[in-house]
Design a protein around this motif. Structure first.
Motif, PDB file in Angstrom:
ATOM      1  N   LEU A 100     -11.273   4.203  -7.326  1.00  0.00           N
ATOM      2  CA  LEU A 100     -12.249   4.056  -8.395  1.00  0.00           C
ATOM      3  C   LEU A 100     -13.518   3.418  -7.865  1.00  0.00           C
ATOM      4  N   SER A 101     -14.362   4.200  -7.212  1.00  0.00           N
ATOM      5  CA  SER A 101     -15.583   3.597  -6.683  1.00  0.00           C
ATOM      6  C   SER A 101     -16.709   4.597  -6.833  1.00  0.00           C
ATOM      7  N   GLY A 102     -17.838   4.219  -6.301  1.00  0.00           N
ATOM      8  CA  GLY A 102     -18.978   5.119  -6.396  1.00  0.00           C
ATOM      9  C   GLY A 102     -19.677   4.989  -7.733  1.00  0.00           C
ATOM     10  N   ARG A 147      -9.957  -1.452 -11.979  1.00  0.00           N
ATOM     11  CA  ARG A 147     -10.496  -0.984 -10.719  1.00  0.00           C
ATOM     12  C   ARG A 147      -9.754  -1.608  -9.533  1.00  0.00           C
ATOM     13  N   VAL A 148      -9.387  -2.876  -9.662  1.00  0.00           N
ATOM     14  CA  VAL A 148      -8.675  -3.569  -8.591  1.00  0.00           C
ATOM     15  C   VAL A 148      -7.422  -2.775  -8.203  1.00  0.00           C
ATOM     16  N   PHE A 149      -6.847  -2.127  -9.170  1.00  0.00           N
ATOM     17  CA  PHE A 149      -5.595  -1.424  -8.957  1.00  0.00           C
ATOM     18  C   PHE A 149      -5.784  -0.065  -8.293  1.00  0.00           C
ATOM     19  N   TRP A 162     -18.387   3.934 -11.627  1.00  0.00           N
ATOM     20  CA  TRP A 162     -16.978   3.540 -11.553  1.00  0.00           C
ATOM     21  C   TRP A 162     -16.572   2.678 -12.751  1.00  0.00           C
ATOM     22  N   ARG A 163     -17.501   1.859 -13.212  1.00  0.00           N
ATOM     23  CA  ARG A 163     -17.169   0.936 -14.280  1.00  0.00           C
ATOM     24  C   ARG A 163     -16.800   1.709 -15.568  1.00  0.00           C
ATOM     25  N   ALA A 170      -7.902   1.931  -5.548  1.00  0.00           N
ATOM     26  CA  ALA A 170      -8.867   1.929  -4.460  1.00  0.00           C
ATOM     27  C   ALA A 170      -9.868   3.068  -4.632  1.00  0.00           C
ATOM     28  N   LEU A 185     -12.328 -11.504 -14.089  1.00  0.00           N
ATOM     29  CA  LEU A 185     -12.863 -10.149 -14.157  1.00  0.00           C
ATOM     30  C   LEU A 185     -12.653  -9.552 -15.547  1.00  0.00           C
ATOM     31  N   GLU A 232     -12.710  -4.047 -14.813  1.00  0.00           N
ATOM     32  CA  GLU A 232     -12.718  -4.416 -13.395  1.00  0.00           C
ATOM     33  C   GLU A 232     -11.301  -4.633 -12.880  1.00  0.00           C
ATOM     34  N   CYS A 244      -6.786 -10.738 -12.566  1.00  0.00           N
ATOM     35  CA  CYS A 244      -7.817 -11.713 -12.225  1.00  0.00           C
ATOM     36  C   CYS A 244      -8.515 -12.178 -13.500  1.00  0.00           C
ATOM     37  N   GLN A 259       2.504   1.845  -3.322  1.00  0.00           N
ATOM     38  CA  GLN A 259       1.577   2.377  -4.316  1.00  0.00           C
ATOM     39  C   GLN A 259       1.277   3.845  -4.064  1.00  0.00           C
ATOM     40  N   ALA A 295       0.824  -1.204   0.000  1.00  0.00           N
ATOM     41  CA  ALA A 295       0.000   0.000   0.000  1.00  0.00           C
ATOM     42  C   ALA A 295       0.862   1.258   0.000  1.00  0.00           C
TER      43      ALA A 295
END
Ligand SMILES: Nc1ncnc2c1ncn2[C@@H]1O[C@H](COP(=O)(O)OP(=O)(O)OP(=O)(O)O)[C@@H](O)[C@H]1O
Ligand SMILES: Nc1ncnc2c1ncn2[C@@H]1O[C@H](COP(=O)(O)OP(=O)(O)OP(=O)(O)O)[C@@H](O)[C@H]1O
Ligand SMILES: O[C@@H]1[C@@H](O)[C@H](O)OC[C@H]1O
Ligand SMILES: [Mg+2]
Ligand SMILES: [Mg+2]
Lengths: 312, 483, 337, 316
Positions: B109-111, B103-105, B114-115, B107, B96, B100, B93, B79, B76
């Protein structure tokens, strides 16, 4: 000592001995030898199916045979009916029981390979069909086993059950098969990496087929011996072997993820599972507490064993 | 440069049990430079990079931006400080989608939406690095061929949301890429570095290192043995610095082209999607190359032939050398010896049982012949570095009695010294009558082939004898429409 | 245009096709089933199964298997039929201690249903803890949950030594609702599928959760905590398992320790039928719910077929085989094109 | 007049000899009844896995199929109430037997299992006036029948203070399981076990376990299974062994059938009917053994007249 500590089956034996000790602590040391005799007697049947299940589980994630209980029931029903209490038919009964297992094994594998059904579901579905066959065939009627078979399965020499000794010999043989034969190596290879095994020249189809058939054949053998031991076959005789056979394999230190297994652990786990019930019965625990304690002890053993494995 | 290095290691050591992977390494990565890292298989390159990326800790001092972070350096933190890593073994993965995985990379990228944002992020980066990549953000990664998976992973490492990208470690990023895509990547690396970024590039393709790196660090047996500006190295001085015993590669065909035998071929096979009459033909003693861009149906062709050889049963026997070793090659719970002997077990029997002395002798023999770096062949296969695992897979195939050896881009991650040795072995074995089918993404390796088939879109599009083989021809048929 | 999208689409439609076929067969055998009442009767028990299947799916997502979900659902049902209605005093064990007490004079803590809620929350907590334990010690989930299946069964027997108790009225009311036009079980199934789909397939953390099944190392290297992922997935399983137990007790009206043993295998079959895979984080929440409904309807189909009792058990196996064989057939057809 | 009425049997379990005998009795009595046109149909249905939920679904399906009455051997006395209520609401007659349900709208043909357990101890008290140590073998935990019989046994022991239960195991009504459980606990028990109280289907296994441990065989209460009776007969002939045997007759399913038929016929039938259990003693052992199918269970089947008598008796 280091060697001992690095054995995956160690914890099953430690647990079995601990539980045995706890039982004796309650009775003040009385009946220790007899409890062991009983434990070996009943562990024998666990181990027979455990051997087959272990090879199947070793084939890799998702491989498991849920048709063992139904196969035990069907083989027991057919064998006792074929033998019809006659000593002269003992051998024929054995062959019929094993043939019955082989047939179930072939059917299981046909579902897995031809219809590409995941083994868990394939063997579950086939177990329903096999159980139905057993019902339609035997209609729950209990026929006594031939007296010689009954005598053999219950015989003891100085408190040592003869059947247990025979199955220990069989286990030793299967340990050699697992570790020292090409078949055993191939099973382990498939369990670790199916694609790699195929590309390394392992006849994947053949090996998997042989393994499922062998597992069912062991279940057939178990049904045969069990009906000799407990005075006939019944429709529910296989029920308890469903979860037990899986628990045995894993408590014995084999990996549920496949590719890694051992035979001695089966005996440790089988003795352990029998002795846990005995201990709780001896302590006079009610059903609720008994179930709970059984579950917690199983979890405790697997936690203890995993701690050691991490060190390895 | 006067500014403090992004990351600085001082006397770093790392051991795995008895194996001392790093024995006191000093290293600095600076902004605005591409650092090339080379060394034989098992020299400790990947270990060092894992350390930089914070995957595990080690003894010694680590400083980021001049601040000592020894003991508290983790993934962490790395990064957050803009240090990214593309690992040697793929780290995405497969279940995925491309978006996606992006996005894993990140943190952050949410809400809501996000996609869409993740998809745009990765698509833009892919467009930037690999124009014409043909990857959609909605593709499931597991469905992509390995080259495209690698492209996704590389592009992902360069994407930016909240934390900046300052240092990107590329551990053999081109091992599964064909020359064209590798070229795109290296060009991007130059642009990135020019823009003030920093890259650590690990590769066994010395040409890549020499053309892309500013400074080259050479590792040997867990230590840094040389460190100079790239301009001061030539191919041969670099090889010498690595301490490789192998002679430098000869230019051009190693021997005069032989005429193809008129005898009945050992095998012929036609790709399932082939529409014209072309087919792959191989004779005894031939080395056949399968060329073209990565993922054009070469591996599928090899698997098809392999299956057919095994199905035929008696007579012909095939052995396979996997390139994607995690997926297709290695048995991870086994020892090196077990991994080498699996294909030959039927020969190594005494009665019904496996002859233990025999298997051990075979494994030992190959350890020496092919130079697998391990104190004991009974060590787990995973204790080997990537390249050494690959050598074990070679040993498995060459040690078998197979008449046909199928090789699926087998030199991925193999160091240059070993490569030379293996090339020699292939030649020698071919002389004894074995047939090799060799898929490779490296132009140089085609020179060792008697005959080369170029693949595009699952079809054979060119068929070149050794005498006709030129880089231009291969590239031309790889790209141009077959008219 | 990606060559892989077409097969994927076909496969994702497969569960729905199976469901349609079996429903068609039922309507053909028994036209009376094709009514509001008929669907309500046939599908009402699919609701708890759908919840249990989604619970199982959560665990399968992270490459584990839950062999205890059946007994856990039974445990929840027992708790709901006792403490959730009458508080602690509803437990036969506790009631024995206050033989002649007048309910009105008993202290609050003996009669409040809050205790029931607390116990249910604890159950979910235990699930979360299991996830942590399995991750921290790298345990095989099959054995841990096998052990837990005995623990939950034991607890159920302690809570309710013989079948009985009574479901809280509000659960009963909810589960017997008769909304206009569309029967409740269908609405419930759609809602469950939607909720699970949003949670696992659409949220940004859902991608992390599934990714942890696909390549745990990659998730860890990207700086996520696998421990948290496991805890989250097991807690979710506990939550859906709890909902399964509550909806079940709403239908049966009373509890029984052995009530849902079958759910363990049924839920696994449902996930697979719905297109999920045992390893690799490849799951389909909508498929799983459809799978659960297909399995429920398979039972109805059989009783409409009127097979000899000897072969009724076998016919269940045959149905499973046929439905799954459909998958193989479509796979083959796909390969040919 | 019930010639156009259809009756279904919903059965939760078929995996032991008792249940198989129950299903055979059903066939034996209902087939002629259908042929004679007394009812239009009498179809048996069994669930695959002995699960409440499965049986609830089955009942709902039977309702959908338009059966007029459902004869029910239930997996749970309470947990099927929801489904039973729905059936009643749809106008279907529900008659439960053996495994009875508590839903008030259903009829119950009950055996007083508690009394059965108590009778076992009473018998032992008569036979062994000195009293002594007892071993209890129970059935399947969490099931109503198990709990009732066990309660009866414990009540009996409380009334006969000279008896003491020194061990209790669950044999799940299965010979093999009972054998394993008894074999495990025996070594830890005192040598002087005088009696074994059981629930049926476990006596033979207990006898085997005592023999294997080399112990003197105590008085083991039997459960009417043919193998138990045969073993008893063997011992009786060899050494005058004495015991008794008691269980519910599988043929009670046929009583339930007639009761359902009578209700459909418009007869007034009380909701609760009690049938006696079937008891075999030393003197009628041979007679019962003769009429019991090899490998089956001692049985009585009911005729319409028998059923009417039972109904009349209850109505009083
Ligand atoms: N792509 C795949 N992924 C996972 N499992 C597979 C795959 N392909 C085949 N299998 C499984 O591997 C097993 C063996 O398949 P198959 O018969 O093709 O092997 P084989 O190498 O041809 O073996 P043999 O040489 O004995 O014929 C089967 O059980 C099949 O279900
Ligand atoms: N997890 C591990 N356990 C044991 N030994 C390890 C482990 N990882 C690396 N090693 C050992 O550490 C040494 C350095 O390995 P590393 O992977 O860093 O080599 P490398 O320079 O990257 O080689 P390659 O070019 O083949 O990738 C090797 O001897 C390897 O066997
Ligand atoms: O009624 C009981 C029956 O349900 C069970 O199957 O066997 C024992 C009997 O007493
Ligand atoms: Mg490396
Ligand atoms: Mg490389």
């Amino acid at each position: 000592m280091r060697w001992l500590l690095s054995r995956p089956w160690l914890w099953a034996y430690v647990a079995a001995i601990a539980v045995w000790g706890a039982t004796l602590a309650f009775t003040g040391g009385r009946g220790g030898a007899e409890v062991m005799t009983a434990a070996f007697t009943f562990a024998t049947f666990y181990v027979i199916v455990g051997l087959g299940q272990m090879f199947v589980v070793t084939l890799g994630p998702g491989n498991v045979d849920l048709s063992i209980p139904a196969t035990i029931t069907l083989a027991g029903a057919i064998a006792t009916k074929v033998m019809d209490t006659q000593n002269s038919m003992i051998l024929a009964g054995l062959l019929v029981a094993i043939a019955c297992g082989v047939a179930v094994g072939c059917f299981n594998y046909a579902l897995i390979i031809l219809l590409r059904i995941p083994p868990i579901i394939a063997t579950l579905s086939s177990s329903f069909l096999v159980q139905s066959t057993a019902i339609a065939y035997g209609r729950g009627i209990r026929i006594k086993p031939p007296s010689l078979l009954a005598d053999f399965t219950t015989a003891q020499i100085h408190g040592v059950p003869v059947l247990a000794v025979s199955i220990i010999v069989l286990s030793a043989l299967m340990a050699v098969v697992l570790n020292r034969t090409v078949y055993g190596r191939f099973v382990t290879a498939i369990g670790q990496n199916l694609r790699a095994a195929r590309l390394a020249g392992v006849p994947v189809g053949g090996i998997r087929f042989a393994t499922y058939v062998m597992c069912a054949a062991f279940a057939g053998l178990c049904g045969y011996l069990l009906s000799g031991f407990s005075g006939g076959a019944s429709l529910s005789m296989g029920e308890e072997y469903l979860l037990t056979s899986i628990a045995l394999v894993v408590i014995g230190g084999s990996s549920v993820a496949g590719g890694f297994s051992n035979v001695p652990g089966l005996w440790g786990a089988a003795l352990f599972l029998f002795l846990v019930v005995t201990m709780l019965n001896t302590y006079g625990a009610g059903a609720g507490l008994r179930y709970m304690a059984t579950g917690l002890i199983i979890i405790a053993v697997i936690v203890a064993a995993s701690g050691k494995r991490a060190v390895r | 440069m006067a500014d403090t290095p992004i990351i600085r290691l001082d006397g770093v050591q790392k051991s795995f049990g008895a194996v001392r992977a790093l024995r006191g390494v000093d290293l600095e990565c600076r902004a605005g430079e591409c650092l090339g890292l080379v060394g034989h298989n098992g020299a400790g390159k990947s270990t060092l990079m894992n350390l930089l990326a914070g995957v595990f800790g080690a003894e010694g001092r680590i400083a980021i931006d001049g601040v000592d972070v020894s003991g508290r350096h983790g993934v962490a933190e790395a990064q957050a400080r803009g240090i990214r890593c593309v690992f040697q073994e793929l780290s995405i993965c497969p279940n995925l989608s491309v978006a996606e995985n992006a996005r894993v990379f990140h943190a952050g990228l949410s809400g809501f939406g996000w996609r869409r944002r993740a998809g745009k992020l990765i698509r833009d980066k892919l467009d930037e690095i690999f124009p014409g990549h043909g990857i959609s953000a909605a593709d499931i990664v597991g469905d992509l061929p390995i080259a495209r998976r690698q492209m996704v992973e590389i592009a992902r490492a360069f994407t930016v949301t909240s934390a900046p990208v300052r240092l990107v470690i590329l551990d053999e990023p081109t091992s599964s890429l064909d020359a064209h895509v590798a070229e795109q990547l290296l060009a991007f690396v130059r642009r990135f570095v020019a823009g003030g970024g920093s890259v650590v590039l690990i590769s066994h393709l010395l040409g890549e290192i020499l053309s892309a790196a500013d400074r080259v660090v050479v590792m040997k047996d867990g230590q840094v043995v040389a460190e100079r500006p790239a301009a001061e190295f030539t191919r041969s001085t670099l090889v010498a610095a690595m301490g490789s015993v192998a002679a430098e590669e000869k230019e051009g065909p190693a021997e005069p082209a032989r005429a193809r035998s008129d005898a009945a071929p050992r095998l012929r096979a036609r790709p399932p999607r082939q529409e014209d009459g072309r087919e792959l033909v191989a004779h005894r003693g031939e080395v056949i190359g399968l060329a073209g861009l990565a993922g054009q149906g070469q591996t599928a062709m090899l698997v098809l032939i392999y299956g057919r050889l095994r199905g035929a049963g008696k007579g012909e026997n095939g052995a396979f050398v996997a390139g994607d070793r995690q997926q297709d090659g290695v048995f991870p719970l086994w020892s090196i010896a077990d991994n080498i002997t699996i294909t030959s077990l039927k020969r190594l029997r005494r009665g019904l049982m496996i002859d233990r002395a025999g298997t051990r002798a075979m494994a030992e023999g190959w350890r020496e012949r092919i130079g697998i770096r391990t104190p004991d062949v009974n060590n787990p296969i995973l204790s080997l570095s990537g390249g050494n695992q690959q050598k074990a897979l070679f040993a498995r195939a060459l040690g078998s009695d197979a008449g046909v050896v199928l090789m699926d881009d087998p030199m991925r991650g193999v160091d240059i010294g070993t490569k030379q040795e293996v090339y020699g072995m292939i030649r020698a074995e071919a002389e004894k009558g074995r047939t090799f089918l060799w898929y490779t993404t490296e132009m140089d390796e085609l020179r060792h082939c008697d005959h080369t088939y170029v693949f595009r879109d699952g079809r054979i599009v060119a068929d070149l004898a050794r005498s006709e083989l030129t880089e231009e021809k291969v590239l031309q048929s790889s790209f141009a429409d077959a008219s | 245009m990606n060559a892989a999208t077409l097969p994927r689409l076909a496969r994702s439609l497969l569960p729905a096709i199976s469901l349609a076929i079996i429903l068609g067969a039922i309507f053909w055998l028994q036209p009376r089933a094709a009514s509001y009442l008929g669907l309500n009767l046939m599908l009402s028990l699919a609701v708890p199964i759908a919840f249990a299947t989604v619970a199982q799916m959560c665990v399968i997502t992270v490459n584990d298997l839950d062999l205890s979900i059946g007994t856990f659902v039974g445990f929840v049902a027992c708790v709901a039929a006792t403490m959730l209605k009458g508080g602690l005093i509803a437990l036969p064990l506790v009631a024995g201690l206050y033989p002649e007490a007048d309910p009105a004079t008993l202290p609050f803590w003996l009669t409040t249903p809050l205790v029931g809620w607390l116990v249910l929350a604890l159950g979910i907590g235990v699930y979360a803890l299991l996830g942590a334990l399995i991750h921290a010690r790298d345990l095989p989930s099959i054995v841990v949950t096998l052990g837990m299946s005995f623990v939950w069964l034991g607890l159920s027997v302690l809570v309710l030594p013989t079948p009985g108790g009574k479901a809280p009225d509000w659960i009963r009311t909810v589960m017997t609702l008769k909304p206009p036009y569309v029967p409740l079980p269908i609405i419930a199934a759609v809602l469950i599928a939607l909720a699970a789909h949003l949670l696992l397939m659409r949220t940004s953390y859902g991608a992390i959760l599934r990714g942890a099944g696909g390549n745990p190392k990659a998730i860890e290297r990207a700086g996520w905590s696998l421990l948290k992922v496991k805890i989250a997935m097991f807690a979710l399983a506990g939550l859906f398992g709890t909902l399964a137990g509550l909806s079940l007790v709403g239908l049966t009206t009373s509890g029984d320790a052995n009530i849902a043993l079958r759910y363990t295998l049924l839920s696994i079959a449902g996930v697979i039928l719905g297109g999920g895979e045992f390893v690799g984080g490849r799951i389909s929440p909508v498929g799983a719910v459809i799978g659960a409904m297909t399995l429920t309807l398979a039972g109805s189909f059989l009783s409409f077929m009127r097979i000899s009792p000897d072969w009724q058990i076998g016919a269940q196996g045959a149905i499973l085989i046929i439905v799954l064989a459909l998958r193989a057939v479509i796979d083959r057809l796909e390969k040919r094109t | 007049e019930t010639a156009d009425k259809r009756i279904a049997l919903s059965n939760n379990y078929a995996g032991n000899s008792w249940r198989q005998a129950m299903l055979r009795s059903w066939d034996k009595v209902t087939k002629p009844a259908v042929e004679a046109g007394i009812v239009a149909a009498a179809d048996p249905f069994t669930t695959a896995e002995n699960q409440v939920t499965e049986q609830a679904a089955q009942i709902q399906n039977l309702v959908l199929q338009g059966y007029n009455a459902i004869v029910l051997n239930a997996a749970s006395p309470d947990a099927l109430n929801g489904a039973v209520k729905e059936a009643c609401d749809a106008g279907v007659i529900v008659v439960s037997f053996d495994g009875i349900v508590t839903e008030p709208c259903a009829w119950r043909i009950a055996v007083d299992f508690k009394q059965m357990g108590k009778d076992e101890v009473t018998y032992l008290a008569g036979k062994l006036p000195e009293g002594g140590n007892l071993l209890e073998i129970r059935g399947l935990a969490g099931v109503f029948v198990d709990d009732e019989i066990s309660k009866g046994i414990h009540e009996g022991v409380a009334e006969n203070a000279k008896f003491k239960i020194v061990g209790s195991v669950h044999g799940d009504w299965d010979q093999a399981k009972a054998q394993a459980a008894v074999a495990g606990i025996l070594p830890s028990l005192p040598d002087d076990i005088v009696g074994v109280v059981t629930q049926g289907g476990d006596g033979y296994g207990a006898a085997q376990a005592f023999a294997a441990a080399g112990r003197k065989t105590p008085t083991i209460i039997m459960g009417n299974r043919q193998d138990e009776l045969a073993w008893w007969k063997e011992q009786k002939d060899a050494n005058g062994y004495e015991t008794m045997s008691v269980s519910i007759a599988p043929g009670v399913s046929t009583l339930a059938f007639w009761v359902a038929q009578q209700i459909l016929d418009g007869k007034e039938v009380p909701k609760d009917l009690v049938v006696p259990f079937l008891r075999i003693d030393q003197d009628n052992l041979e007679k019962n053994l003769e009429t019991t199918e090899k490998g089956g269970v001692a049985n009585v089947e009911y005729t319409l007249e028998d059923a009417q008598k039972v109904i009349e008796a209850a109505a009083k």
